[in-house]
Motif scaffolding. Structure first.
Motif, short mmCIF file in Angstrom:
data_model
loop_
_atom_site.label_atom_id
_atom_site.label_comp_id
_atom_site.label_asym_id
_atom_site.label_seq_id
_atom_site.Cartn_x
_atom_site.Cartn_y
_atom_site.Cartn_z
N GLU A 1 0.83 -1.21 0.00
CA GLU A 1 0.00 0.00 0.00
C GLU A 1 0.87 1.26 0.00
N ALA A 2 1.99 1.19 0.73
CA ALA A 2 2.88 2.35 0.84
C ALA A 2 3.89 2.42 -0.31
N GLY A 3 3.90 1.40 -1.16
CA GLY A 3 4.83 1.41 -2.29
C GLY A 3 6.26 1.08 -1.90
N GLY A 4 6.43 0.34 -0.81
CA GLY A 4 7.78 0.00 -0.35
C GLY A 4 8.24 -1.34 -0.88
N VAL A 5 9.52 -1.64 -0.68
CA VAL A 5 10.10 -2.92 -1.09
C VAL A 5 10.49 -3.78 0.10
N GLY A 6 10.32 -3.23 1.30
CA GLY A 6 10.64 -3.98 2.51
C GLY A 6 9.99 -3.31 3.70
N LEU A 7 9.71 -4.12 4.72
CA LEU A 7 9.13 -3.55 5.93
C LEU A 7 9.54 -4.43 7.10
N ALA A 8 9.86 -3.79 8.20
CA ALA A 8 10.22 -4.52 9.42
C ALA A 8 9.13 -4.26 10.47
N ALA A 9 8.89 -5.26 11.31
CA ALA A 9 7.78 -5.18 12.26
C ALA A 9 7.79 -3.90 13.12
N PRO A 10 8.97 -3.44 13.59
CA PRO A 10 8.93 -2.22 14.42
C PRO A 10 8.36 -1.01 13.67
N GLN A 11 8.40 -1.05 12.34
CA GLN A 11 7.85 0.07 11.58
C GLN A 11 6.34 0.18 11.71
N ILE A 12 5.71 -0.91 12.16
CA ILE A 12 4.28 -0.82 12.47
C ILE A 12 4.06 -0.99 13.97
N GLN B 1 11.21 -9.67 15.73
CA GLN B 1 12.20 -9.79 14.65
C GLN B 1 11.57 -10.43 13.41
N ILE B 2 10.81 -9.60 12.71
CA ILE B 2 10.16 -10.05 11.47
C ILE B 2 10.37 -8.98 10.39
N VAL B 3 10.78 -9.47 9.22
CA VAL B 3 10.99 -8.61 8.06
C VAL B 3 10.25 -9.21 6.87
N VAL B 4 9.65 -8.36 6.06
CA VAL B 4 9.13 -8.81 4.77
C VAL B 4 9.82 -7.97 3.69
N ILE B 5 10.10 -8.63 2.57
CA ILE B 5 10.79 -7.97 1.46
C ILE B 5 10.17 -8.43 0.15
N ASP B 6 9.94 -7.47 -0.76
CA ASP B 6 9.57 -7.80 -2.13
C ASP B 6 10.25 -6.78 -3.04
N VAL B 7 11.37 -7.21 -3.63
CA VAL B 7 12.11 -6.31 -4.52
C VAL B 7 11.75 -6.62 -5.98
N GLU B 8 10.57 -7.19 -6.17
CA GLU B 8 10.06 -7.48 -7.51
C GLU B 8 10.96 -8.46 -8.26
N GLY C 1 10.08 -11.65 -7.98
CA GLY C 1 9.17 -12.80 -8.04
C GLY C 1 9.01 -13.52 -6.72
N ASN C 2 9.65 -13.01 -5.67
CA ASN C 2 9.57 -13.65 -4.35
C ASN C 2 9.01 -12.69 -3.31
N GLN C 3 8.32 -13.27 -2.37
CA GLN C 3 7.89 -12.53 -1.18
C GLN C 3 8.66 -13.12 -0.01
N TYR C 4 9.74 -12.47 0.34
CA TYR C 4 10.60 -13.01 1.39
C TYR C 4 10.05 -12.66 2.77
N VAL C 5 9.99 -13.68 3.62
CA VAL C 5 9.69 -13.48 5.04
C VAL C 5 10.94 -13.90 5.80
N LEU C 6 11.48 -13.03 6.59
CA LEU C 6 12.67 -13.34 7.39
C LEU C 6 12.34 -13.13 8.86
N ILE C 7 12.27 -14.25 9.56
CA ILE C 7 12.01 -14.22 10.99
C ILE C 7 13.32 -14.51 11.72
N ASN C 8 13.62 -13.72 12.72
CA ASN C 8 14.88 -13.84 13.48
C ASN C 8 16.10 -13.90 12.56
N PRO C 9 16.19 -13.01 11.58
CA PRO C 9 17.30 -13.11 10.62
C PRO C 9 18.65 -12.79 11.24
N VAL C 10 19.66 -13.51 10.75
CA VAL C 10 21.05 -13.26 11.16
C VAL C 10 21.89 -13.20 9.89
#
Ligand code: NI
Length: 157
Positions: A41-52, A57-64, A66-75
């Motif tokens: 909705e915001a036109g972003g390519v990534g969002l981290a849980a603290p931003q809402i 420790q949850i991140v979502v990424i879609d850099v177009e 073809g993948n919708q990446y979910v990264l939980i507890n990423p290191v």
């Protein structure tokens, strides 16, 4: 589908260390869906849980790619090379700035089924991974920006 409101720079939650996710609950699954909805909705390519406003420790990424990446507890396990270029953030609306990031990163994370996986990102994906992982530890790109923040129009964000 639910759009959450995005916290912006100055909000204390953006400076906080986030907590690891222990198990996948219906609540957390819904949170991940809402993070994608909010990011698109915001036109972003990534969002981290603290931003809402969620200290997890949850991140979502879609850099177009073809993948919708979910990264939980990423290191981040490995970083190689470097790239210098413009970066923006939904929590710093209307601005962009030049940031140097690794050209390639390898990250370990859990997916939405809490299965561990490794992701290698290059170029823009590497930049997105680093940017979003920084959010989970209370950091914004403006702390490492090279030179001034520039104003950008909504269409360019
Ligand atoms: Ni950001």
């Amino acid at each position: 589908m639910a759009i959450r409101s995005i916290r912006t720079i100055g909000d204390e939650v953006l400076k906080m260390e986030c907590k690891p996710v222990k198990d996948m609950t219906e609540h957390t699954a819904q949170l991940i869906d809402d993070m994608f909805d909010t990011m698109y909705e915001a036109g972003g390519v990534g969002l981290a849980a603290p931003q809402i406003g969620i200290r997890k420790q949850i991140v979502v990424i879609d850099v177009e790619d073809g993948n919708q990446y979910v990264l939980i507890n990423p290191v981040i396990l490995e970083m190689e090379g470097s790239q210098t270029g413009p970066e923006g953030c939904l929590s710093v609306p209307g601005k962009s700035g030049v940031v140097t990031r690794p050209e390639r990163v390898k990250v370990k994370a859990l997916d939405r089924d809490m299965k561990e996986y490794e992701l290698v990102g290059e170029g823009f994906l590497a930049r997105a991974i680093c940017h979003e992982c920084d959010h989970l530890h209370g950091h914004l790109y403006v702390e490492i920006v090279e030179g001034p923040l520039e104003d950008v129009t909504a269409e360019e964000e």
